[in-house]
Design a protein around this motif. Structure first.
Motif, short mmCIF file in Angstrom:
data_model
loop_
_atom_site.label_atom_id
_atom_site.label_comp_id
_atom_site.label_asym_id
_atom_site.label_seq_id
_atom_site.Cartn_x
_atom_site.Cartn_y
_atom_site.Cartn_z
N TYR A 158 0.85 -1.21 0.00
CA TYR A 158 0.00 0.00 0.00
C TYR A 158 0.87 1.25 0.00
N LYS A 159 0.61 2.14 -0.96
CA LYS A 159 1.41 3.37 -1.07
C LYS A 159 0.50 4.55 -1.44
N THR A 160 0.68 5.67 -0.75
CA THR A 160 -0.05 6.89 -1.09
C THR A 160 0.91 8.07 -1.12
N GLU A 161 0.66 8.96 -2.06
CA GLU A 161 1.41 10.22 -2.15
C GLU A 161 0.45 11.31 -2.58
N ALA A 162 0.42 12.40 -1.81
CA ALA A 162 -0.42 13.55 -2.15
C ALA A 162 0.43 14.80 -2.05
N HIS A 163 0.57 15.52 -3.16
CA HIS A 163 1.47 16.67 -3.20
C HIS A 163 0.74 18.01 -3.09
N SER A 164 -0.58 18.00 -3.14
CA SER A 164 -1.35 19.25 -3.05
C SER A 164 -2.23 19.24 -1.81
N ASN A 165 -2.16 20.32 -1.05
CA ASN A 165 -2.93 20.39 0.20
C ASN A 165 -4.38 20.80 0.00
N SER A 166 -4.65 21.52 -1.08
CA SER A 166 -6.00 22.09 -1.28
C SER A 166 -6.88 21.26 -2.20
N VAL A 167 -6.42 20.10 -2.63
CA VAL A 167 -7.18 19.28 -3.59
C VAL A 167 -8.38 18.63 -2.90
N LYS A 168 -9.52 18.62 -3.59
CA LYS A 168 -10.73 17.98 -3.07
C LYS A 168 -11.17 16.87 -4.01
N ILE A 169 -11.92 15.91 -3.44
CA ILE A 169 -12.38 14.76 -4.21
C ILE A 169 -13.78 14.38 -3.75
N ALA A 170 -14.57 13.80 -4.63
CA ALA A 170 -15.89 13.27 -4.23
C ALA A 170 -15.67 12.11 -3.27
N PRO A 171 -16.39 12.06 -2.15
CA PRO A 171 -16.13 11.04 -1.13
C PRO A 171 -16.53 9.63 -1.56
N LEU A 172 -15.83 8.66 -0.99
CA LEU A 172 -16.15 7.23 -1.13
C LEU A 172 -16.09 6.71 -2.56
N LEU A 173 -15.17 7.26 -3.34
CA LEU A 173 -14.96 6.74 -4.69
C LEU A 173 -13.91 5.62 -4.69
N LEU A 174 -12.76 5.90 -4.10
CA LEU A 174 -11.63 4.97 -4.17
C LEU A 174 -11.89 3.69 -3.38
N ILE A 175 -12.68 3.80 -2.32
CA ILE A 175 -12.89 2.64 -1.45
C ILE A 175 -13.56 1.48 -2.20
N THR A 176 -14.35 1.79 -3.21
CA THR A 176 -15.01 0.73 -3.99
C THR A 176 -13.98 -0.14 -4.70
N ILE A 177 -12.97 0.48 -5.28
CA ILE A 177 -11.92 -0.25 -5.99
C ILE A 177 -11.14 -1.13 -5.01
N ILE A 178 -10.81 -0.56 -3.85
CA ILE A 178 -10.00 -1.27 -2.87
C ILE A 178 -10.78 -2.44 -2.26
N GLU A 179 -12.04 -2.18 -1.91
CA GLU A 179 -12.88 -3.26 -1.37
C GLU A 179 -13.01 -4.41 -2.36
N ASN A 180 -13.14 -4.09 -3.62
CA ASN A 180 -13.30 -5.11 -4.65
C ASN A 180 -12.08 -6.04 -4.69
N ALA A 181 -10.89 -5.44 -4.51
CA ALA A 181 -9.66 -6.24 -4.53
C ALA A 181 -9.61 -7.23 -3.37
N PHE A 182 -9.99 -6.77 -2.18
CA PHE A 182 -9.97 -7.66 -1.01
C PHE A 182 -11.05 -8.74 -1.12
N LYS A 183 -12.19 -8.35 -1.63
CA LYS A 183 -13.32 -9.28 -1.70
C LYS A 183 -13.03 -10.46 -2.62
N HIS A 184 -12.36 -10.21 -3.74
CA HIS A 184 -12.19 -11.24 -4.76
C HIS A 184 -10.78 -11.81 -4.84
N SER A 185 -9.87 -11.35 -3.99
CA SER A 185 -8.51 -11.90 -4.03
C SER A 185 -8.48 -13.29 -3.39
N THR A 186 -7.54 -14.10 -3.83
CA THR A 186 -7.43 -15.48 -3.31
C THR A 186 -6.56 -15.52 -2.05
N LEU A 187 -6.62 -16.63 -1.34
CA LEU A 187 -5.78 -16.81 -0.15
C LEU A 187 -4.31 -16.90 -0.56
#
Length: 258
Positions: A158-187
């Protein structure tokens, strides 16, 4: 209404023309001659006012249509967002429950993290946009829960980098992609999550191993289809969304947040 308006204008200009001919100009013209000579005086204003009225009605109708579209889009966004919330919260509750039995000393910290996530989902996510920093904090907490739940079973990069302090985003967009990976990944597999923001452009890449025999394309697409609908409603032409299903399942999202 249009017919009545036209008739009124026609009669008004007819009598005005008669008044001009017989009183002011005193030309002694007949009614037909008057109408023939000054027909343009009647038709031009009539056409002009008719055009103005039709234009006004068209603009008024367009404003009404745009208002209905806006209300529909807001209702659809609320519906799509409501489908996300329970999955995140129930997973976190299950993790806290297991820790309260196995490692009770570490449970208070998890409860505090869950409290932050609840605040984000129930209150902060109601806004159209929030700071990228808050959204990333929410995802950080989610990843911490997942590290606990999948310890010894899955490896998370897991890696995150954010270079702008004033940037805004619509909430709860990225979590769908991440949840999908955990839900369908194999052991005993790897999950890779990268979220990079630079100059107002955010790129989220998430990849995971999956069982090609057990998981169909339909299983993957339900949550991601809802996400794409939200992207179309919010970001329109300022995003790219790509899904690849090969040796790994890879989802790439690029957003222009400027």
């Amino acid at each position: 209404m249009v017919h009545t308006l036209c008739v009124c204008i026609r009669y008004n200009f007819f009598f005005a023309t008669q008044l001009y001919c017989n009183v002011f100009a005193q030309c002694g013209c007949s009614i037909m001659k008057c109408l023939s000579d000054y027909l343009w005086q009647t038709l031009v204003p009539l056409i002009f006012f008719s055009f103005v009225w039709v234009l006004y009605r068209f603009i008024d109708k367009q404003a009404e249509v745009e208002h209905v579209k806006k209300e529909h889009a807001e209702m659809e966004l609320k519906f799509l967002k409501s489908q996300i919330n329970p999955h995140v919260l129930f997973n976190n509750l299950n993790t806290i429950y297991s820790y309260s039995i196995e490692k009770p000393a570490e449970t208070p910290e998890l409860i505090l993290m869950l409290s932050d996530n609840l605040k984000h989902v129930l209150y902060e996510s109601n806004a159209k946009t929030i700071s990228l920093e808050k959204e990333l904090q929410f995802i950080d907490n989610y990843i911490k829960f997942q590290r606990i739940r999948t310890e010894g079973v899955k490896q998370i990069f897991y890696k995150t980098e954010a270079h702008s302090n004033s940037v805004k985003i619509a909430p709860l967009l990225l979590i769908t992609i991440i949840e999908n990976a955990f839900k369908h990944s194999t052991l005993n597999s790897d999950i890779s999550i990268s979220i990079i923001e630079e100059n107002g452009v955010l790129e989220c890449v998430c990849s995971n191993d999956y069982n090609k025999q057990k998981v169909s394309s339909t299983d993957f697409k339900i949550g991601l289809q809802n996400l794409e609908k939200r992207l179309q409603l919010i970001y329109k032409d300022t995003y790219s969304f790509d899904i690849k299903k090969a040796e790994q399942f890879v989802v790439t999202l690029k957003l222009n947040l400027k």
